[in-house]
Design a protein around this motif. Sequence first.
Motif, PDB file in Angstrom:
ATOM      1  N   LEU A  63       0.823  -1.217   0.000  1.00 27.72           N
ATOM      2  CA  LEU A  63       0.000   0.000   0.000  1.00 27.72           C
ATOM      3  C   LEU A  63       0.858   1.269   0.000  1.00 27.72           C
ATOM      4  CD1 LEU A  63      -2.803  -1.068   2.510  1.00 27.72           C
ATOM      5  CD2 LEU A  63      -3.002  -0.808   0.010  1.00 27.72           C
ATOM      6  N   ALA A  64       1.978   1.231   0.722  1.00 28.23           N
ATOM      7  CA  ALA A  64       2.883   2.392   0.753  1.00 28.23           C
ATOM      8  C   ALA A  64       3.467   2.652  -0.627  1.00 28.23           C
ATOM      9  CB  ALA A  64       3.995   2.155   1.770  1.00 28.23           C
ATOM     10  N   ASP A  65       3.851   1.596  -1.315  1.00 29.15           N
ATOM     11  CA  ASP A  65       4.363   1.717  -2.684  1.00 29.15           C
ATOM     12  C   ASP A  65       3.287   2.301  -3.594  1.00 29.15           C
ATOM     13  OD1 ASP A  65       5.898   1.340  -5.061  1.00 29.15           O
ATOM     14  OD2 ASP A  65       5.099  -0.680  -5.309  1.00 29.15           O
ATOM     15  N   GLU A  66       2.106   1.756  -3.529  1.00 29.81           N
ATOM     16  CA  GLU A  66       1.008   2.213  -4.384  1.00 29.81           C
ATOM     17  C   GLU A  66       0.616   3.655  -4.084  1.00 29.81           C
ATOM     18  OE1 GLU A  66      -1.988  -0.752  -3.661  1.00 29.81           O
ATOM     19  OE2 GLU A  66      -0.996  -2.216  -4.985  1.00 29.81           O
ATOM     20  N   ALA A  67       0.747   4.086  -2.848  1.00 32.48           N
ATOM     21  CA  ALA A  67       0.369   5.454  -2.471  1.00 32.48           C
ATOM     22  C   ALA A  67       1.247   6.497  -3.150  1.00 32.48           C
ATOM     23  CB  ALA A  67       0.450   5.623  -0.954  1.00 32.48           C
ATOM     24  N   ASP A  68       2.439   6.105  -3.581  1.00 31.42           N
ATOM     25  CA  ASP A  68       3.357   7.055  -4.207  1.00 31.42           C
ATOM     26  C   ASP A  68       3.527   6.825  -5.711  1.00 31.42           C
ATOM     27  OD1 ASP A  68       5.206   9.303  -3.720  1.00 31.42           O
ATOM     28  OD2 ASP A  68       6.721   7.889  -4.456  1.00 31.42           O
ATOM     29  N   GLU A  69       2.771   5.912  -6.290  1.00 31.63           N
ATOM     30  CA  GLU A  69       2.932   5.600  -7.710  1.00 31.63           C
ATOM     31  C   GLU A  69       2.438   6.730  -8.602  1.00 31.63           C
ATOM     32  OE1 GLU A  69       1.065   1.893  -8.695  1.00 31.63           O
ATOM     33  OE2 GLU A  69       2.733   0.741  -7.870  1.00 31.63           O
ATOM     34  N   GLU A  70       3.064   6.820  -9.760  1.00 30.99           N
ATOM     35  CA  GLU A  70       2.639   7.727 -10.826  1.00 30.99           C
ATOM     36  C   GLU A  70       2.503   6.913 -12.105  1.00 30.99           C
ATOM     37  OE1 GLU A  70       5.270  11.071 -11.234  1.00 30.99           O
ATOM     38  OE2 GLU A  70       5.194  11.516  -9.104  1.00 30.99           O
ATOM     39  N   PRO A  71       1.700   7.363 -13.051  1.00 34.79           N
ATOM     40  CA  PRO A  71       1.532   6.613 -14.304  1.00 34.79           C
ATOM     41  C   PRO A  71       2.874   6.368 -15.008  1.00 34.79           C
ATOM     42  CG  PRO A  71      -0.083   8.381 -14.158  1.00 34.79           C
ATOM     43  CD  PRO A  71       0.872   8.560 -13.011  1.00 34.79           C
ATOM     44  N   ASN A  72       2.967   5.211 -15.652  1.00 35.94           N
ATOM     45  CA  ASN A  72       4.128   4.815 -16.451  1.00 35.94           C
ATOM     46  C   ASN A  72       5.436   4.785 -15.663  1.00 35.94           C
ATOM     47  OD1 ASN A  72       2.576   4.482 -18.810  1.00 35.94           O
ATOM     48  ND2 ASN A  72       2.643   6.687 -19.157  1.00 35.94           N
ATOM     49  N   GLY A  73       5.349   4.555 -14.356  1.00 40.13           N
ATOM     50  CA  GLY A  73       6.555   4.418 -13.543  1.00 40.13           C
ATOM     51  C   GLY A  73       7.338   5.701 -13.319  1.00 40.13           C
ATOM     52  N   MET A  74       6.727   6.837 -13.561  1.00 41.65           N
ATOM     53  CA  MET A  74       7.460   8.106 -13.447  1.00 41.65           C
ATOM     54  C   MET A  74       7.850   8.442 -12.005  1.00 41.65           C
ATOM     55  SD  MET A  74       7.969   8.725 -16.513  1.00 41.65           S
ATOM     56  CE  MET A  74       8.918  10.189 -16.244  1.00 41.65           C
ATOM     57  N   HIS A  75       7.243   7.787 -11.021  1.00 40.51           N
ATOM     58  CA  HIS A  75       7.620   8.031  -9.616  1.00 40.51           C
ATOM     59  C   HIS A  75       9.066   7.627  -9.342  1.00 40.51           C
ATOM     60  CE1 HIS A  75       5.732   4.071 -10.000  1.00 40.51           C
ATOM     61  NE2 HIS A  75       6.539   3.650  -9.035  1.00 40.51           N
ATOM     62  N   HIS A  76       9.649   6.836 -10.204  1.00 41.89           N
ATOM     63  CA  HIS A  76      11.045   6.424 -10.031  1.00 41.89           C
ATOM     64  C   HIS A  76      12.038   7.482 -10.501  1.00 41.89           C
ATOM     65  CE1 HIS A  76       9.938   2.415  -8.831  1.00 41.89           C
ATOM     66  NE2 HIS A  76       9.137   2.330  -9.863  1.00 41.89           N
ATOM     67  N   TYR A  77      11.564   8.537 -11.115  1.00 38.47           N
ATOM     68  CA  TYR A  77      12.462   9.514 -11.735  1.00 38.47           C
ATOM     69  C   TYR A  77      12.402  10.905 -11.124  1.00 38.47           C
ATOM     70  CZ  TYR A  77      13.215   5.705 -14.822  1.00 38.47           C
ATOM     71  OH  TYR A  77      13.555   4.460 -15.287  1.00 38.47           O
ATOM     72  N   ARG A  78      11.675  11.072 -10.022  1.00 36.52           N
ATOM     73  CA  ARG A  78      11.697  12.360  -9.337  1.00 36.52           C
ATOM     74  C   ARG A  78      13.064  12.549  -8.696  1.00 36.52           C
ATOM     75  NH1 ARG A  78       6.511  10.452  -7.090  1.00 36.52           N
ATOM     76  NH2 ARG A  78       7.591  10.372  -5.103  1.00 36.52           N
TER      77      ARG A  78
END
Length: 178
Positions: A132-147
């Motif tokens: 749930l913690a992972d999903e709470a910070d997700e962005e479309p197309n995996g863009m949450h990995h690039y902030r």
Amino acid sequence: MLRPTLLEIFEHPKTQKYIQRSGVVHAIASSYHAFKLAHQIGVDPVLACKAALLHDIGHYTWYRDGEWDYEQYKANDIHAIKGAERAHKILIELGESRESAKEISLAILLHTDSYLPQGSLHLSPLQKVVKLADEADEEPNGMHHYRKISLEKAVEQVKNLDEKLLTTQHQKTFQQTS
């Protein structure tokens, strides 16, 4: 005293190597979400925050023609498997108990079902918190990995979360002795 602390885990050279690939901002944000969710669900927040911090260290970046290829990543993803193994090694190196290292690693292994055949998993409360913690910070197309975040700001945020965990542990200890 937390052993190892989130900061010790974060600053470990192997963590730094892998967390840069998977996204420092996402790892820290997921840890903060895990802290909150752990209290709501009744899970050890220390284990939850450690698992959330490390949950994506198994990521491999999939590129095609020099561009991030989200579809390629989704089709070939096994990051949870690699991440669980990497996290276990790092945690044991840093002095985490074998029991806690295993529990954290299993939560990392099961935070996503993207690598599994169709079906549903029956998650433990800790595993559910990390998912749930992972999903709470997700962005479309995996863009949450690039902030992006500066190392100084990241260290400050991790230290802040360590303080919150320490305060929570002190409060729990006080309540048990009262």
